[in-house]
Scaffold this motif. Structure first.
Motif, mmCIF file in Angstrom:
data_model
loop_
_atom_site.group_PDB
_atom_site.id
_atom_site.type_symbol
_atom_site.label_atom_id
_atom_site.label_comp_id
_atom_site.label_asym_id
_atom_site.label_seq_id
_atom_site.Cartn_x
_atom_site.Cartn_y
_atom_site.Cartn_z
ATOM 1 N N LEU A 71 0.837 -1.217 -0.102
ATOM 2 C CA LEU A 71 0.069 -0.035 0.099
ATOM 3 C C LEU A 71 0.824 1.318 -0.119
ATOM 4 O O LEU A 71 2.094 1.104 0.284
ATOM 5 C CB LEU A 71 -0.892 0.000 1.181
ATOM 6 N N PRO A 72 0.427 2.106 -0.569
ATOM 7 C CA PRO A 72 1.514 3.551 -0.681
ATOM 8 C C PRO A 72 1.365 4.068 0.760
ATOM 9 O O PRO A 72 0.581 3.937 1.826
ATOM 10 C CB PRO A 72 0.323 4.596 -1.491
ATOM 11 N N LYS A 73 2.494 4.786 1.083
ATOM 12 C CA LYS A 73 2.677 5.180 2.369
ATOM 13 C C LYS A 73 1.728 6.107 2.812
ATOM 14 O O LYS A 73 1.616 5.935 4.061
ATOM 15 C CB LYS A 73 4.145 6.064 2.163
ATOM 16 N N TRP A 74 1.129 6.809 2.129
ATOM 17 C CA TRP A 74 0.146 7.654 2.772
ATOM 18 C C TRP A 74 -1.097 7.007 3.149
ATOM 19 O O TRP A 74 -1.699 7.132 4.384
ATOM 20 C CB TRP A 74 -0.235 8.625 1.860
ATOM 21 N N LYS A 75 -1.620 5.832 2.636
ATOM 22 C CA LYS A 75 -2.310 5.079 3.295
ATOM 23 C C LYS A 75 -1.849 4.411 4.491
ATOM 24 O O LYS A 75 -2.687 4.092 5.577
ATOM 25 C CB LYS A 75 -2.902 4.024 2.294
ATOM 26 N N ILE A 76 -0.602 3.935 4.453
ATOM 27 C CA ILE A 76 0.011 3.272 5.877
ATOM 28 C C ILE A 76 -0.242 4.331 6.758
ATOM 29 O O ILE A 76 -0.476 3.940 8.022
ATOM 30 C CB ILE A 76 1.347 2.762 5.516
ATOM 31 N N TRP A 77 0.432 5.589 6.633
ATOM 32 C CA TRP A 77 0.256 6.466 7.532
ATOM 33 C C TRP A 77 -0.985 6.962 8.217
ATOM 34 O O TRP A 77 -1.322 7.154 9.597
ATOM 35 C CB TRP A 77 0.909 7.811 7.106
ATOM 36 N N ARG A 78 -2.169 6.727 7.236
ATOM 37 C CA ARG A 78 -3.577 6.991 7.518
ATOM 38 C C ARG A 78 -4.049 6.010 8.621
ATOM 39 O O ARG A 78 -4.607 6.040 9.475
ATOM 40 C CB ARG A 78 -4.193 7.184 6.601
ATOM 41 N N MET A 79 -3.550 4.527 8.268
ATOM 42 C CA MET A 79 -3.639 3.545 9.174
ATOM 43 C C MET A 79 -3.159 3.370 10.473
ATOM 44 O O MET A 79 -3.767 3.086 11.806
ATOM 45 C CB MET A 79 -3.489 1.930 8.269
ATOM 46 N N MET A 80 -1.815 3.889 10.403
ATOM 47 C CA MET A 80 -1.071 4.339 11.618
ATOM 48 C C MET A 80 -1.662 5.301 12.606
ATOM 49 O O MET A 80 -1.925 5.195 13.822
ATOM 50 C CB MET A 80 0.332 4.409 11.382
ATOM 51 N N GLY A 81 -2.144 6.337 11.789
ATOM 52 C CA GLY A 81 -2.927 7.330 12.370
ATOM 53 C C GLY A 81 -4.336 6.830 13.231
ATOM 54 O O GLY A 81 -4.556 7.112 14.457
ATOM 55 N N ASN A 82 -4.903 5.768 12.738
ATOM 56 C CA ASN A 82 -6.313 5.440 13.139
ATOM 57 C C ASN A 82 -5.733 4.643 14.424
ATOM 58 O O ASN A 82 -6.403 4.520 15.297
ATOM 59 C CB ASN A 82 -6.852 4.448 12.166
#
Length: 129
Positions: A71-82
């Motif tokens: 997955l793109p980094k921005w989606k990973i960051w979003r998931m980590m934020g959740n």
């Protein structure tokens, strides 16, 4: 146990593992009378400190699987934020326990992974029932 999880690294196997973890954490039981689904995230989260650490680690597993899918980094960051937001909420004694019923970070992360897989790996798509 009654079911087996696939061990492969293909998108279908990863999707099944992520779906199983999400169901375990968010929808594995129903509250009698109101028929509201809860999971281990809400139950284990009642144990101070240790419960929040365990459920955060289990939520981080979903992010790790998503990272391995590419997955793109921005989606990973979003998931980590959740997961991080859920962990911070869980650290607050009473508010955190109530928030586990309402803010379902693992369900949100599953949705992100499903959208990615449906777009980039259509063969991994399953019929949701």
């Amino acid at each position: 146990m009654g079911f087996e999880l696939p061990t492969g690294t293909d998108p279908v196997a990863v999707r099944k593992r992520i779906e199983a973890m999400e169901q375990l954490l968010e929808r594995s039981f129903r509250i009698p009378g109101v028929n509201y689904p809860i999971g281990l995230d809400s139950i284990i989260g009642l144990v101070p400190v240790l419960g929040d650490i365990v459920t955060t680690a289990m939520g981080a597993y979903i992010v790790w699987e998503a990272k391995n899918l590419g997955l793109p980094k921005w989606k990973i960051w979003r998931m980590m934020g959740n997961v991080g937001f859920d962990a911070v909420l869980g650290a607050v004694p009473v508010v955190g326990d109530a928030a586990d019923f309402l803010f379902r970070s693992n369900t949100r992360n599953l949705r992100i992974v499903k959208k990615h897989l449906d777009k980039h790996h259509p063969a991994a798509r399953t019929i949701d029932g």
